[in-house]
Design a protein around this motif. Sequence first.
Motif, PDB file in Angstrom:
ATOM      1  N   VAL A  75     -15.669  -5.562 -35.050  1.00 13.23           N
ATOM      2  CA  VAL A  75     -16.153  -5.406 -33.669  1.00 13.23           C
ATOM      3  C   VAL A  75     -16.178  -6.774 -32.979  1.00 13.23           C
ATOM      4  O   VAL A  75     -15.828  -6.897 -31.804  1.00 13.23           O
ATOM      5  CB  VAL A  75     -17.560  -4.765 -33.667  1.00 13.23           C
ATOM      6  CG1 VAL A  75     -18.167  -4.803 -32.274  1.00 13.23           C
ATOM      7  CG2 VAL A  75     -17.485  -3.333 -34.171  1.00 13.23           C
ATOM      8  N   LEU A  76     -16.559  -7.803 -33.735  1.00 17.39           N
ATOM      9  CA  LEU A  76     -16.663  -9.136 -33.150  1.00 17.39           C
ATOM     10  C   LEU A  76     -15.303  -9.733 -32.788  1.00 17.39           C
ATOM     11  O   LEU A  76     -15.245 -10.781 -32.164  1.00 17.39           O
ATOM     12  CB  LEU A  76     -17.400 -10.082 -34.100  1.00 17.39           C
ATOM     13  CG  LEU A  76     -18.904  -9.854 -34.291  1.00 17.39           C
ATOM     14  CD1 LEU A  76     -19.454 -10.840 -35.296  1.00 17.39           C
ATOM     15  CD2 LEU A  76     -19.651  -9.989 -32.974  1.00 17.39           C
ATOM     16  N   ARG A  77     -14.223  -9.072 -33.188  1.00 17.61           N
ATOM     17  CA  ARG A  77     -12.886  -9.574 -32.855  1.00 17.61           C
ATOM     18  C   ARG A  77     -12.705  -9.752 -31.349  1.00 17.61           C
ATOM     19  O   ARG A  77     -11.900 -10.538 -30.898  1.00 17.61           O
ATOM     20  CB  ARG A  77     -11.810  -8.599 -33.360  1.00 17.61           C
ATOM     21  CG  ARG A  77     -11.359  -8.943 -34.736  1.00 17.61           C
ATOM     22  CD  ARG A  77     -10.197  -8.118 -35.182  1.00 17.61           C
ATOM     23  NE  ARG A  77     -10.168  -8.111 -36.636  1.00 17.61           N
ATOM     24  CZ  ARG A  77      -9.767  -9.157 -37.349  1.00 17.61           C
ATOM     25  NH1 ARG A  77      -9.330 -10.243 -36.764  1.00 17.61           N
ATOM     26  NH2 ARG A  77      -9.795  -9.091 -38.662  1.00 17.61           N
ATOM     27  N   PHE A  78     -13.508  -9.000 -30.616  1.00 15.98           N
ATOM     28  CA  PHE A  78     -13.569  -9.069 -29.167  1.00 15.98           C
ATOM     29  C   PHE A  78     -13.747 -10.523 -28.700  1.00 15.98           C
ATOM     30  O   PHE A  78     -13.191 -10.951 -27.700  1.00 15.98           O
ATOM     31  CB  PHE A  78     -14.720  -8.149 -28.760  1.00 15.98           C
ATOM     32  CG  PHE A  78     -15.389  -8.467 -27.464  1.00 15.98           C
ATOM     33  CD1 PHE A  78     -14.778  -8.112 -26.272  1.00 15.98           C
ATOM     34  CD2 PHE A  78     -16.631  -9.077 -27.441  1.00 15.98           C
ATOM     35  CE1 PHE A  78     -15.415  -8.390 -25.077  1.00 15.98           C
ATOM     36  CE2 PHE A  78     -17.256  -9.346 -26.251  1.00 15.98           C
ATOM     37  CZ  PHE A  78     -16.645  -9.001 -25.062  1.00 15.98           C
ATOM     38  N   PHE A  79     -14.496 -11.310 -29.494  1.00 10.51           N
ATOM     39  CA  PHE A  79     -14.744 -12.708 -29.125  1.00 10.51           C
ATOM     40  C   PHE A  79     -13.531 -13.593 -29.362  1.00 10.51           C
ATOM     41  O   PHE A  79     -13.482 -14.716 -28.901  1.00 10.51           O
ATOM     42  CB  PHE A  79     -15.925 -13.267 -29.936  1.00 10.51           C
ATOM     43  CG  PHE A  79     -17.235 -12.680 -29.536  1.00 10.51           C
ATOM     44  CD1 PHE A  79     -17.857 -13.082 -28.369  1.00 10.51           C
ATOM     45  CD2 PHE A  79     -17.844 -11.710 -30.329  1.00 10.51           C
ATOM     46  CE1 PHE A  79     -19.073 -12.542 -27.991  1.00 10.51           C
ATOM     47  CE2 PHE A  79     -19.054 -11.171 -29.950  1.00 10.51           C
ATOM     48  CZ  PHE A  79     -19.671 -11.583 -28.783  1.00 10.51           C
ATOM     49  N   ASP A  80     -12.593 -13.097 -30.150  1.00 11.59           N
ATOM     50  CA  ASP A  80     -11.414 -13.904 -30.479  1.00 11.59           C
ATOM     51  C   ASP A  80     -10.348 -13.825 -29.386  1.00 11.59           C
ATOM     52  O   ASP A  80      -9.396 -14.586 -29.394  1.00 11.59           O
ATOM     53  CB  ASP A  80     -10.794 -13.432 -31.806  1.00 11.59           C
ATOM     54  CG  ASP A  80     -11.429 -14.150 -32.976  1.00 11.59           C
ATOM     55  OD1 ASP A  80     -12.362 -14.938 -32.728  1.00 11.59           O
ATOM     56  OD2 ASP A  80     -11.004 -13.919 -34.117  1.00 11.59           O
ATOM     57  N   GLU A  81     -10.537 -12.875 -28.484  1.00 11.81           N
ATOM     58  CA  GLU A  81      -9.516 -12.709 -27.448  1.00 11.81           C
ATOM     59  C   GLU A  81      -9.959 -13.403 -26.170  1.00 11.81           C
ATOM     60  O   GLU A  81     -11.148 -13.473 -25.867  1.00 11.81           O
ATOM     61  CB  GLU A  81      -9.299 -11.213 -27.181  1.00 11.81           C
ATOM     62  CG  GLU A  81      -8.480 -10.574 -28.271  1.00 11.81           C
ATOM     63  CD  GLU A  81      -8.825  -9.120 -28.478  1.00 11.81           C
ATOM     64  OE1 GLU A  81      -9.371  -8.496 -27.556  1.00 11.81           O
ATOM     65  OE2 GLU A  81      -8.566  -8.616 -29.590  1.00 11.81           O
ATOM     66  N   PRO A  82      -9.005 -13.930 -25.405  1.00  7.53           N
ATOM     67  CA  PRO A  82      -9.362 -14.602 -24.148  1.00  7.53           C
ATOM     68  C   PRO A  82     -10.055 -13.614 -23.205  1.00  7.53           C
ATOM     69  O   PRO A  82      -9.714 -12.434 -23.179  1.00  7.53           O
ATOM     70  CB  PRO A  82      -8.013 -15.035 -23.578  1.00  7.53           C
ATOM     71  CG  PRO A  82      -7.015 -14.814 -24.645  1.00  7.53           C
ATOM     72  CD  PRO A  82      -7.574 -13.870 -25.636  1.00  7.53           C
ATOM     73  N   LEU A  83     -11.041 -14.107 -22.493  1.00  6.21           N
ATOM     74  CA  LEU A  83     -11.785 -13.214 -21.602  1.00  6.21           C
ATOM     75  C   LEU A  83     -11.772 -13.800 -20.194  1.00  6.21           C
ATOM     76  O   LEU A  83     -12.048 -14.981 -19.991  1.00  6.21           O
ATOM     77  CB  LEU A  83     -13.223 -13.072 -22.117  1.00  6.21           C
ATOM     78  CG  LEU A  83     -14.144 -12.189 -21.282  1.00  6.21           C
ATOM     79  CD1 LEU A  83     -13.824 -10.716 -21.509  1.00  6.21           C
ATOM     80  CD2 LEU A  83     -15.587 -12.467 -21.607  1.00  6.21           C
TER      81      LEU A  83
END
Lengths: 361, 256
Positions: A290-298
């Motif tokens: 779920v935390l992979r979300f933080f690995d992507e540019p936002l």
Amino acid sequence: MIDQRKKHNFKLYNIIIFIVFVAFITALDLKFLGDDYVRRVLSLAAIYTIVSVSMNLVNGFTGLFSLGQAGFMAVGAYTVAIFTVPLEKRAAIFYVVDQNPVLAQIHLPFVVALILGGLLSALIAILIGIPVLRLRSDYLAIATLGFSEIIRIILTNAKSITNGALGIKGIPEMPTMWVFFGVMILSVTLIVLLINSSYGRAFKAIREDEIAAEAMGINLFKHKVMSFAIGAFFAGIGGGLLASLLGTVDPKQFYFTMTYNFLLIIVLGGMGSISGTVIASFIVTIGLEVLRFFDEPLTLLGFNIPLFRAGFRMVIFSALLMILVLFFRNGLLGQKELSWDMITSWFNKKTLRRKEKGGAL
Amino acid sequence: MGILKLDNIKMQFGGVVALNNLNIDVEKGKIEALIGPNGAGKTTAFNVITGVYTPTSGDVYYNDKKITGLTPDKITKMGIARTFQNIRLFKNLTVLDNILIANHLHVKSNFLSHTLRMPWSRQEEKNMREKSEMLLDRLGLLSLKNEIASSLPYGEQRKLEIARALATDAKLLLLDEPAAGMNPSETMQLSNFIHDIRDEFQLTIFMIEHHMDLVMEISDKIYVLDFGELIAQGTADEVKNDPRVIEAYLGVEEDA
């Protein structure tokens, strides 16, 4: 009377939960639910459960601080990889250095290779346990960590057996998730039965007080080696399952950092709590995804938030770990096991507190 | 012939001689005591008997068998069990678990058959539980069996530690200051308790104790240790009037 009925209800709840669980996994397995990604993550969580519970047996129940889990997993994983890849594919995989001619002739069914991997792990655990388990706990941690690295380096260099840094590909995949969940249920059940036997009590005695345990006639060394080897056996089984889930093994998968995942899980779940470990295994494995979300540019309101990039996930993860250690030192369950009594008393306390508040107003 | 014999024991830690030429002969079925001022080497003597330390020289015999150099668990298996000066219970486990653990040394079938709950292991477990509950019942601790050991009152913890030592089926019980921290009435009860278990379980008891009333009342023989050496031995009256004992406890009378 009421107690009796309550107990009866709890038994019923347990059965219902078990059925729901089986139905849920079966539905996923038959592709009524979810996708391949979900299936993979949950299977990984099942494998992590096996390894974490085995690590808790050693660290949480016997009180030995062992950090060799990744090494034992590697032994299991490579055993499955070496013996289950179809013979005709071998030459294509070992294209730099030929596979050892004896090994190149041997193909074993998955189950046999899996158990062999576990037994081999246990054997290695006994061999390294004999010198190392005489050490005090903190030295044991260092020695097992070192062992785990040695295994990895051997795997990298024994090219005719392990194909070195190239790894082994083409490990047959499992047709169903039930392989992972079935082995998980079996392993956890066996470990729980062991913990609740006389030998398990002896392990706990060693954890509580070595001097007193020895004065009560418990052979410390024998029981420590036993616990260590059983833990290694299940770690080896977990490794073997991981090899077949991923379809490929290479030495880099088994860095000692892998052991920290399991350490995190048992600390989160509670050292000395099996149910806590199972819950934490799923939380951590799913959480890491779920935390992979933080690995992507936002991009927020047109701004590119600079923190969000590859690796940020691990920063968040580490921060959560620190919070955990600071505020929940005993983990979710401490040394207790999850039970209906615990859940009902927790709810009762909540409603009681609410009632008290109401009274004050 | 004595059940426990210490033959010329010397225990040296670096330059410190903790025990020197210690000869003790505990007679079977008796209650004997080891006394002496602080730092005299009493607990060291216990640690030598139970295998925690290997003596620098000299030997320990139990029932005429040499036990010097054996590990503590082997010595316990032979029939010597002990309690500790600072209670060492398995604190986070229940009272019953504490007793069951002391039964583990008798377990015959291996871990695999216990894990798989084979019929013979089930029988073993059942016998173990029955025996443990019976012991707790005889010592009046049965109603506390599901309590966590550390939650018991102090006196009961001491009692549980003795019960745990008994559960190993020991024939020789070494009690390290069983009355430490007890008030006079608790000490009286303990005295009766020790007498009772000696008779009931046909034990030999060898104890270290500071409460002189307790020691004088129940000991058949008393050994007095000072600076690692035995300075007197005998019955309560003999020891009480021995000038060296008085000197060790009260100091020398100086001329004014």
